[in-house]
Design a protein around this motif. Structure first.
Motif, mmCIF file in Angstrom:
data_model
loop_
_atom_site.group_PDB
_atom_site.id
_atom_site.type_symbol
_atom_site.label_atom_id
_atom_site.label_comp_id
_atom_site.label_asym_id
_atom_site.label_seq_id
_atom_site.Cartn_x
_atom_site.Cartn_y
_atom_site.Cartn_z
ATOM 1 N N TYR A 32 -0.236 -46.994 -27.574
ATOM 2 C CA TYR A 32 1.097 -46.418 -27.747
ATOM 3 C C TYR A 32 0.983 -45.210 -28.660
ATOM 4 O O TYR A 32 0.354 -45.286 -29.728
ATOM 5 N N TYR A 36 6.319 -37.000 -33.592
ATOM 6 C CA TYR A 36 7.390 -36.900 -34.575
ATOM 7 C C TYR A 36 7.572 -35.443 -34.977
ATOM 8 O O TYR A 36 6.619 -34.662 -35.015
ATOM 9 N N PRO A 44 10.070 -38.061 -40.985
ATOM 10 C CA PRO A 44 9.722 -37.804 -39.584
ATOM 11 C C PRO A 44 10.800 -38.319 -38.634
ATOM 12 O O PRO A 44 11.346 -39.406 -38.825
ATOM 13 N N ASN A 93 -0.319 -45.773 -32.525
ATOM 14 C CA ASN A 93 0.042 -47.094 -33.013
ATOM 15 C C ASN A 93 -1.156 -48.026 -32.883
ATOM 16 O O ASN A 93 -1.693 -48.204 -31.792
ATOM 17 N N ARG A 95 -2.692 -51.841 -33.522
ATOM 18 C CA ARG A 95 -2.399 -53.241 -33.807
ATOM 19 C C ARG A 95 -3.370 -53.755 -34.861
ATOM 20 O O ARG A 95 -4.553 -53.456 -34.837
ATOM 21 N N ASN A 100 1.334 -53.963 -37.106
ATOM 22 C CA ASN A 100 0.868 -52.709 -36.520
ATOM 23 C C ASN A 100 1.122 -51.594 -37.519
ATOM 24 O O ASN A 100 1.946 -51.734 -38.423
ATOM 25 N N TYR B 35 4.869 -45.708 -46.166
ATOM 26 C CA TYR B 35 3.863 -44.678 -45.962
ATOM 27 C C TYR B 35 3.882 -43.713 -47.144
ATOM 28 O O TYR B 35 4.936 -43.451 -47.717
ATOM 29 N N PRO B 43 1.606 -38.709 -42.930
ATOM 30 C CA PRO B 43 1.826 -39.951 -43.672
ATOM 31 C C PRO B 43 0.648 -40.920 -43.524
ATOM 32 O O PRO B 43 0.031 -40.996 -42.462
ATOM 33 N N PHE B 45 -0.427 -45.002 -44.002
ATOM 34 C CA PHE B 45 0.125 -46.348 -44.042
ATOM 35 C C PHE B 45 -0.242 -47.064 -45.330
ATOM 36 O O PHE B 45 -1.417 -47.070 -45.730
ATOM 37 N N GLN B 48 3.098 -53.080 -44.410
ATOM 38 C CA GLN B 48 4.111 -53.493 -43.456
ATOM 39 C C GLN B 48 4.562 -54.901 -43.803
ATOM 40 O O GLN B 48 3.731 -55.770 -44.088
ATOM 41 N N ARG B 55 2.434 -58.066 -43.327
ATOM 42 C CA ARG B 55 1.766 -58.075 -42.030
ATOM 43 C C ARG B 55 0.633 -57.056 -41.960
ATOM 44 O O ARG B 55 -0.131 -57.053 -41.000
ATOM 45 N N LEU B 90 7.604 -42.697 -47.842
ATOM 46 C CA LEU B 90 8.479 -42.901 -46.698
ATOM 47 C C LEU B 90 8.566 -44.371 -46.357
ATOM 48 O O LEU B 90 7.568 -45.095 -46.393
ATOM 49 N N THR B 97 7.429 -56.248 -35.132
ATOM 50 C CA THR B 97 6.122 -55.610 -35.261
ATOM 51 C C THR B 97 5.418 -55.465 -33.922
ATOM 52 O O THR B 97 4.200 -55.368 -33.859
ATOM 53 N N GLY B 98 6.168 -55.462 -32.854
ATOM 54 C CA GLY B 98 5.580 -55.298 -31.539
ATOM 55 C C GLY B 98 5.001 -53.905 -31.362
ATOM 56 O O GLY B 98 5.385 -52.957 -32.044
ATOM 57 N N SER B 99 4.096 -53.786 -30.410
ATOM 58 C CA SER B 99 3.388 -52.518 -30.207
ATOM 59 C C SER B 99 4.307 -51.353 -29.877
ATOM 60 O O SER B 99 4.076 -50.235 -30.315
ATOM 61 N N TYR B 100 5.346 -51.589 -29.110
ATOM 62 C CA TYR B 100 6.149 -50.492 -28.603
ATOM 63 C C TYR B 100 7.456 -50.327 -29.338
ATOM 64 O O TYR B 100 8.383 -49.689 -28.860
ATOM 65 N N ASN B 101 7.518 -50.879 -30.541
ATOM 66 C CA ASN B 101 8.729 -50.729 -31.341
ATOM 67 C C ASN B 101 8.761 -49.398 -32.040
ATOM 68 O O ASN B 101 7.853 -49.048 -32.787
ATOM 69 N N GLU B 102 9.822 -48.648 -31.792
ATOM 70 C CA GLU B 102 9.979 -47.385 -32.478
ATOM 71 C C GLU B 102 10.218 -47.634 -33.954
ATOM 72 O O GLU B 102 10.985 -48.516 -34.340
ATOM 73 N N GLN B 103 9.527 -46.871 -34.791
ATOM 74 C CA GLN B 103 9.733 -46.937 -36.228
ATOM 75 C C GLN B 103 10.625 -45.775 -36.641
ATOM 76 O O GLN B 103 10.325 -44.621 -36.360
ATOM 77 N N PHE B 105 12.268 -43.587 -39.581
ATOM 78 C CA PHE B 105 11.931 -43.220 -40.952
ATOM 79 C C PHE B 105 13.162 -42.834 -41.761
ATOM 80 O O PHE B 105 14.106 -42.229 -41.247
ATOM 81 N N GLY B 106 13.103 -43.170 -43.039
ATOM 82 C CA GLY B 106 14.095 -42.701 -43.979
ATOM 83 C C GLY B 106 13.742 -41.314 -44.489
ATOM 84 O O GLY B 106 12.707 -40.755 -44.118
#
Lengths: 114, 114
Positions: A32, A36, A44, A93, A95, A100, B35, B43, B45, B48, B55, B90, B97-103, B105-106
């Motif tokens: 994935y 941004y 972002p 992304n 895992r 992740n 981040y 950024p 990491f 999480q 995680r 950030l 925490t799924g692979s395709y989850n959009e994160q 940002f603040g």
């Protein structure tokens, strides 16, 4: 190691032209990818994403291309506007166990000349 | 709906002090990631959290710690501050925490260590 890198640190384009921002990633197992946009003083902002089972995805004025063979991503912006001026990051992304994380490149500065 | 919020927006500390940064995720989001963004870089990491459990942890020293509260908000703590800790911190939230989850940002907290 983990790295997502960009070929060009700064890109200057004329208003109305198309922009292409490139990115290389290192983890062939990543499934994935996200582009941004970050404006000065802001976090972002999601532009477009693509899963590894696709090679192209289009949004409004933006297209992301994924070449898994050479581990390369590109972001195409059509009819670039002054409001597109920002720093653009690709993110991969990865895992990790039950979680992740996003691995970002250094970014490309896009400057739009009026 | 409000986006991801962070406080404070700016902070100035001196070497050796400690700092606590706060983040409130988007309503309904159960995962928060932190981040660090050093000027001119993408950024990196740090942590999480999901459902109050860690995680994932990035390559940061033990001076960095975090926690997530029952309302899914989160704190990032940094002890014994060094000049190199100066950065934009950030917070990003996602549904899980799924692979395709959009994160999402603040706006970040700008920390300056003198």
């Amino acid at each position: 190691g983990e790295s997502v890198g960009l070929h060009l640190p700064t890109l200057s384009v004329q208003e109305g032209d198309n922009s292409i921002i490139n990115c290389a990633y290192s983890n062939s197992a990543s499934d994935y990818f996200i582009w941004y946009k970050q404006e000065s003083g802001k976090g972002p902002q999601f532009i477009i994403d693509i899963r590894s089972n696709m090679d192209k995805r289009q949004g409004q004025r933006v297209t992301v291309l994924l070449n898994k063979t050479v581990k390369h991503l590109s972001l195409q912006i059509a009819a670039t506007q002054p409001g597109d001026s920002a720093v653009y990051f690709c993110a991969e992304n990865m895992r990790r166990g039950y979680g992740n994380k996003l691995v970002f490149g250094a970014g490309t500065i896009l400057r739009v000349k009026s | 709906d409000a986006g991801v919020t962070q406080s404070p927006t700016h902070l100035i500390k001196t070497r050796g002090q400690h700092v606590t940064l706060r983040c409130s995720p988007i309503s309904g989001h159960k995962s928060v990631s932190w981040y660090q963004q050093v000027l001119g870089q993408g950024p990196q990491f740090i942590f999480q959290y999901y459902e109050k459990e860690e995680r994932g942890r990035g390559n940061f020293p033990d001076r960095f710690s975090a926690r997530q509260f029952p309302n899914y908000s989160s704190e990032l703590n940094v002890n014994a501050l060094l000049l190199g800790d100066s950065a934009l911190y950030l917070c990003a939230s996602s549904l899980d925490t799924g692979s395709y989850n959009e994160q999402f940002f603040g706006p970040g907290t700008r920390l300056t260590v003198l």
